[in-house]
Design a protein around this motif. Structure first.
Motif, PDB file in Angstrom:
ATOM      1  N   PHE A  45       0.829  -1.201   0.000  1.00  0.00           N
ATOM      2  CA  PHE A  45       0.000   0.000   0.000  1.00  0.00           C
ATOM      3  C   PHE A  45       0.869   1.258   0.000  1.00  0.00           C
ATOM      4  O   PHE A  45       0.504   2.292  -0.543  1.00  0.00           O
TER       5      PHE A  45
ATOM      6  N   ARG B 177      -3.496  -1.613   5.660  1.00  0.00           N
ATOM      7  CA  ARG B 177      -3.531  -0.704   4.534  1.00  0.00           C
ATOM      8  C   ARG B 177      -4.238   0.570   4.998  1.00  0.00           C
ATOM      9  O   ARG B 177      -5.227   0.505   5.721  1.00  0.00           O
TER      10      ARG B 177
ATOM     11  N   ARG C 174      -2.305   0.768  -4.436  1.00  0.00           N
ATOM     12  CA  ARG C 174      -3.438   1.669  -4.218  1.00  0.00           C
ATOM     13  C   ARG C 174      -3.677   2.442  -5.506  1.00  0.00           C
ATOM     14  O   ARG C 174      -2.996   2.211  -6.501  1.00  0.00           O
TER      15      ARG C 174
END
Lengths: 136, 410, 570
Positions: A45, B177, C174
């Motif tokens: 991420f 995340r 992402r």
């Protein structure tokens, strides 16, 4: 993960190896008692964590709006030209990785770039190349 | 005009040089009075959303829990914003003091400061500050002989703008995340590790410390009814003297800030528009900036003060290029969870990329606006909801220029 | 109770109800994509957003609780506009173009996206499909993943993690690079996937499907030199009618047999036969372990998803697993030995096909230990495809019977298809063999039902036998952890899929709790209506032991019907 130690661990591994190797993710999965896929997903991420080896020097050039207005693109172009790599790539000798990044929080001093932890402000094309040449 | 120093008072870099007078005062006042003082000051969150700080603290203090957390959000990252970095670098101890006051007020025993990974210098400073504070027993058990005990941990972010959103930040601290959480429950009820959690911005906490120090009355004398006190304005873009300036709300117009502090537009160019609160806010064109710098006046002009990032844009830029730049930011920085934000920003970016050098027709701009409406109404967090404000406002303001290629020659 | 108004209707629901659930009660259908009844709320697709009076933004109905006096509009002009726009974006990310179109998709018959498009009334798509350019993941023997079709709703991730307790999937990256992937992008076949296929049932698009073998089966059927036999698992007969429009819970055993004959199989046999055989072998193993102080509890071994789970996750418990092959593999072994010898068929010319509610069976069939006894394992879905491809109007066929010997079975075998069934079947036989007396009541109700964990005890000859049943691998994990903490049992049935094989990863879609209930009822109906309800009373089972296998647990049985397992690590 449910642990405030996770990011610390990941940073430590990143700093040690220059990336986060597969085996270390396995260890983290055991340490934090979660599936390894979850650790992998979390690592991936964040743009400052890498799962592949990077160059010794990571060059980050800001191209967010304030720097962009101050022609950060020309800095990026001259570095690309000089190193012969594109955004996100690493030189063959594994010395440099170039990244065009979003805001580095020095919008009043743009264009700005970082080499590893070092911040450079009011960067010109020549200055950028000098900084790179000084990396040994 | 000169800067109005309120927040910029008492800038200290070492724990041992700092007397923590505000915190000591807070200990004497007790939790309720501290909260009352902050409520009376009308302080609003300086991260961008502008939620009343005192009210947040009050709600958090009312939560029954064996453990509460207090988090300082130092994940500053919205393009154009750099005032939190300045505070963390130049007055870190006051930031720490603000955290301690807040934690004391709401009854939190564990604190965090989350600093974005790119802020190498502030990270280094806070590592040192926390160590010093522990050594000097400013952190730890029974601080200054009171029954308030408090521990602090620095969390180093790792490159994700969205973690500046409070629930994303909480996920990030937990090692997940950094995606935003569904609200409710709000962090005040169920935040970090499911415990009541307050998340406040660096500037907000510095302000809180200074309000306790100087008193809410002093603070209240500054600013307007709805915008109390001062604000750190980050001036950047096509400007002669960019920087962080402390502005008393309502004392200057946007144009005055640009002229007086920024010393006008770079290279003697003409002003085209400003982005008053970072790239998540709508533009104000040259004819709309003679308004006092306050929350309410900027809102009346259909934009927002946001984080206080005032980006000045002169004539001569390719508007599509600027839109593309902002669009890339949102496309890359969306956490990727909710569909409107992820897919919408991706599609807008594709359309703008195709339009570079060619112009963008009415059908496409309408489509971008439809997508914008969808993202604004349906996405999960503030990042998504505000992601097309800038682009949408450029489309509204300059439809004809976009049609012919976005380059403005006038 | 909370009173609120939804689309002008005043309704009253319990506190803690979501707007989505409340709307359902008011008979209003709100489109959803990332929502699934048994999973945690994700709130990502935003298709279910509704307008709430007094709120600036739309709220996801799946994640928003009702409140007293709330006024909700589920299909207001704004909501409908937003949904339409949103759907355009979703479709663009689903990558439909000429190369990747609906006609060739695994979900062409039951596409969630198409249903939603119809509900929303989508009339135009103004954004072009995105070419995401990912490679298809073909690393697994059981499951294929087509990432370009994935819309990252995360249902597979949550299913694998929350229900199955495995967690091979994750979201990585992402922004526009957000993807669903496995650890280090290794692919499903190279990580600790159990092949259970629950992710396929969770996926609203065609991004996940089984590895298809039906074309190989067509080739075998058309090859004149091949003698092709088929076996059908217990749970297939209560689900095969669904893709043809029949109500869930329709029993179509005879029609399935008829359809298989029309497809050209030389013999149509029943995995139920070897389910009965399994009971003989496993029952004997249980009795031996109890009598000889062997490793207890004994774990069942019929579910290959469960087997791979324990091989990866709890290898220290492998001694507990019954050495019996699964019914699919017992069938293959018997077919390729006994049946081939009896009918003088060259083993190389004999093709054994199985119809299974399962994707893990595909992997099981290619395990080294299994010696290619089963050539092709098809899912119930694949069989329905073949039937459609052949133009067979299955629902109007007359019932036909299975072929003799390997097609005869007891009701105890049928209930293998449902969670608790193997346990119940084993108890029926073990009780009678050990005590020598007939059971008064052969229905063991406390091990039946969709509940994930069930426990009970049976007294056999003054000895209390403690049994447990777990379905869904997450529940398997809970039970194993209970054991680790000292809980003692004698016999545990483990099934990888929620509900057992009726909810298998190879079963027709959709597979809601309601549908599973109906399939389960149907399974027990079959059992109830059969004369023969105990495995050891199956005359053909007696015959095969007399003629070929000797005795349960004997030398020949061990050679053909038993296997071993290996630690796989993570």
């Amino acid at each position: 993960m449910n642990s405030d130690k996770f990011l610390d661990r990941a940073h430590d591994i990143q700093d040690t190896y220059g990336y986060i190797p597969e085996g270390e993710i396995d260890k983290m999965a055991k340490e934090f008692d979660v599936p390894r896929a979850k650790v992998y997903g979390s690592i991936r991420f964040y743009s400052m964590f890498y799962t592949e080896p990077t160059g010794k020097y990571i060059i980050r050039v800001c191209d967010s709006l304030s720097c962009h207005i101050n022609d950060s693109k020309s800095i990026v172009d001259s570095i690309k030209n000089y190193l012969g790599i594109d955004d996100g790539e690493t030189t063959e000798n594994k010395k440099f990785t170039l990244e065009v990044v979003e805001c580095l929080g020095h919008c009043g001093e743009g264009p700005v770039m970082m080499v590893n932890d070092e911040m450079y402000t009011h960067v010109s094309k020549n200055m950028a190349l000098d900084i790179i040449k000084d990396c040994t | 005009m000169s800067e109005k120093y309120f927040l910029k008072e008492n800038m200290e870099k070492n724990v041992s040089d700092y007397d923590f007078s505000a915190f000591k005062k807070a200990l004497k006042m007790g939790q309720n009075k501290v909260i009352k003082e902050i409520e009376d000051s009308g302080l609003k969150g300086r991260g961008g959303a502008g939620f009343p700080t005192g009210f947040k603290w009050k709600l958090a203090s009312q939560q029954e829990a064996d453990l509460k957390y207090f988090i300082c959000n130092g994940d500053e990252g919205e393009p154009g914003t750099f005032k939190d970095r300045l505070l963390m670098e130049d007055s870190p101890v006051k930031v720490l003091e603000g955290i301690m006051i807040g934690a004391f007020a709401v009854g939190a025993s564990q604190g965090y400061i989350y600093i974005r990974g790119e802020y190498a210098k502030p990270i280094k400073i806070f590592n040192k500050i926390i160590k010093e504070a522990k050594k000097e027993q400013v952190l730890g058990e029974n601080i200054f002989g009171s029954d308030f005990s408090f521990e602090m941990k620095l969390i180093k972010g790792a490159g994700a703008y969205v973690c500046g959103d409070e629930t994303s930040l909480i996920n990030s601290i937990e090692g997940h995340r950094g995606i935003s959480r569904i609200k409710p429950p709000y962090p005040i009820e169920k935040g970090l590790f499911d415990k009541p959690t307050v998340v406040n911005n660096v500037e907000t906490l510095s302000c809180a410390a200074e309000i306790i120090n100087q008193g809410s009355d002093t603070y209240n004398e500054l600013g307007t009814e709805n915008s109390r006190g001062t604000k750190l304005v980050c001036l950047s873009g096509d400007i002669n003297e960019p920087g962080v300036y402390e502005v008393e709300f309502g004392s200057m117009t946007i144009r005055e800030i640009i002229q007086e502090f920024g010393k006008g537009i770079k290279n003697n160019k003409e002003l085209k528009f400003v982005i008053p609160g970072g790239i998540s806010t709508s533009i104000l064109s040259n004819d709309k900036i003679d308004i006092p710098y306050t929350y309410e006046d900027i809102e009346k002009a259909e934009s927002s003060l946001g984080s206080g990032a005032l980006i000045v844009v002169a004539k001569g830029h390719d508007l599509i290029d600027l839109m593309l730049n902002a669009s890339r930011f949102y496309m890359d920085e969306t956490c990727g969870t909710c569909f409107p934000c992820r897919e919408g920003n991706r599609q807008v970016h594709h359309m703008l990329k195709k339009a570079m050098g060619k112009g963008i027709d009415h059908n496409k701009t309408e489509l971008i606006k439809d997508i914008g409406k969808t993202i604004r109404l349906a996405s999960r967090c503030g990042l998504g909801q505000s992601s097309l404000n800038f682009i949408g406002s450029v489309i509204d303001e300059y439809p004809n220029e976009l049609l012919i290629g976005g380059v403005d020659n006038g | 109770m909370v009173k609120l108004e939804i689309d002008g209707q005043k309704i009253e629901v319990e506190e803690g109800t979501t707007i989505l659930e409340a709307s359902k009660k008011a008979h209003i259908k709100i489109p959803t994509l990332c929502y699934e009844e048994n999973l945690s709320i994700f709130g990502g697709c935003r298709l279910c957003v509704v307008e709430i009076e007094g709120e600036d933004n739309l709220k996801p109905s799946c994640a928003t609780m009702v409140q007293e006096g709330m006024v909700v509009q589920t299909h207001s002009p704004t909501v409908r506009e937003v949904r339409k726009n949103l759907f355009e974006l979703i479709i663009a990310s689903h990558d439909i173009d000429c190369n990747l179109n609906c006609l060739t998709c695994s979900r062409s018959q039951n596409c969630d996206l198409r249903e939603i498009a119809a509900d929303i009334g989508v009339t135009e798509i103004r954004v072009p499909p995105l070419d995401k350019g990912y490679d298809v993941d073909e690393s697994s023997f059981s499951i294929v993943r087509e990432p370009n079709k994935c819309i990252t709703c995360g249902r597979c991730i949550r299913k694998c993690e929350e229900i199955q307790g495995v967690g091979i999937f994750t979201t990585a990256n992402r922004g526009p690079s957000t993807i669903v992937t496995t650890f280090e992008d290794k692919g499903i076949g190279n990580v600790e996937c159990t092949n259970c296929g629950q992710c396929i049932l969770a996926c609203p698009t065609g991004a996940l499907h089984e590895v298809y073998h039906y074309e190989n089966v067509w080739d075998a059927l058309h090859d004149k030199d091949k003698h092709v036999v088929v076996q059908t698992a217990p749970a297939t007969r209560v689900a095969i009618a669904e893709p043809f429009g029949a109500e869930p819970g329709t029993v179509a055993t005879g029609q399935m047999v008829a359809a298989l004959r029309r497809l050209g199989f030389d013999k149509v046999f029943d995995t139920n036969f070897t389910a009965d055989l399994t009971i003989m072998e496993e029952g004997t193993e249980l009795i031996e372990r109890i009598n000889n102080e062997g490793t207890l509890p004994l774990f069942t071994s019929c579910s290959p998803g469960w087997i791979k789970f324990i091989e990866h996750q709890y290898p220290e418990y492998l001694d507990h697993v019954s050495s019996c092959k699964s019914p699919q593999q017992m069938f293959g072994a018997v077919a390729k030995s006994y049946y081939a010898e009896q009918h003088n068929i060259d083993k190389d010319d004999l093709v054994v096909v199985s119809i299974m509610p399962c994707t893990a069976k595909k992997f099981e069939a290619v395990r080294d230990e299994m010696k290619e006894d089963v050539d092709y394992s098809l899912t119930t879905r694949e069989l329905s495809r073949m039937i459609k491809q052949a133009g067979i109007d299955i629902m109007n066929l007359e019932d036909e019977d299975y072929d003799q010997l390997l097609g005869v079975s007891s009701g105890a075998a049928d209930i293998f298809g449902s969670s608790g069934g193997v346990m119940e079947a084993a108890l029926r036989t073990a009780y009678e063999i050990i005590t020598g007396t007939e059971l008064d009541n052969i229905d063991f109700n406390n091990v039946r039902g969709l509940e994930g964990l069930k426990e009970g005890s049976v007294v056999i000859n003054d000895m209390e036998i403690k049994v447990a049943v777990a379905n869904g691998l997450g529940n398997a994990r809970i039970l194993l952890e209970k054991m680790k903490n000292g809980e003692e049992y004698h016999f545990i049935e483990f099934m990888a899929c929620p509900g057992g094989c009726i909810g298998g990863g190879g079963q027709p879609l959709p597979a809601s709790n309601e549908i599973l209930e109906k399939r389960m009822e149907a399974i027990y109906d079959i059992d109830k209506n059969k004369k023969l309800r105990k495995s050891h009373e199956n005359p053909m089972i007696k015959k095969i032991y007399e003629e070929y296998l000797g005795e349960p647990g004997g030398h020949k049985s061990h050679e053909l019907l038993h296997t071993h397992y290996k630690e796989r690590g993570i």
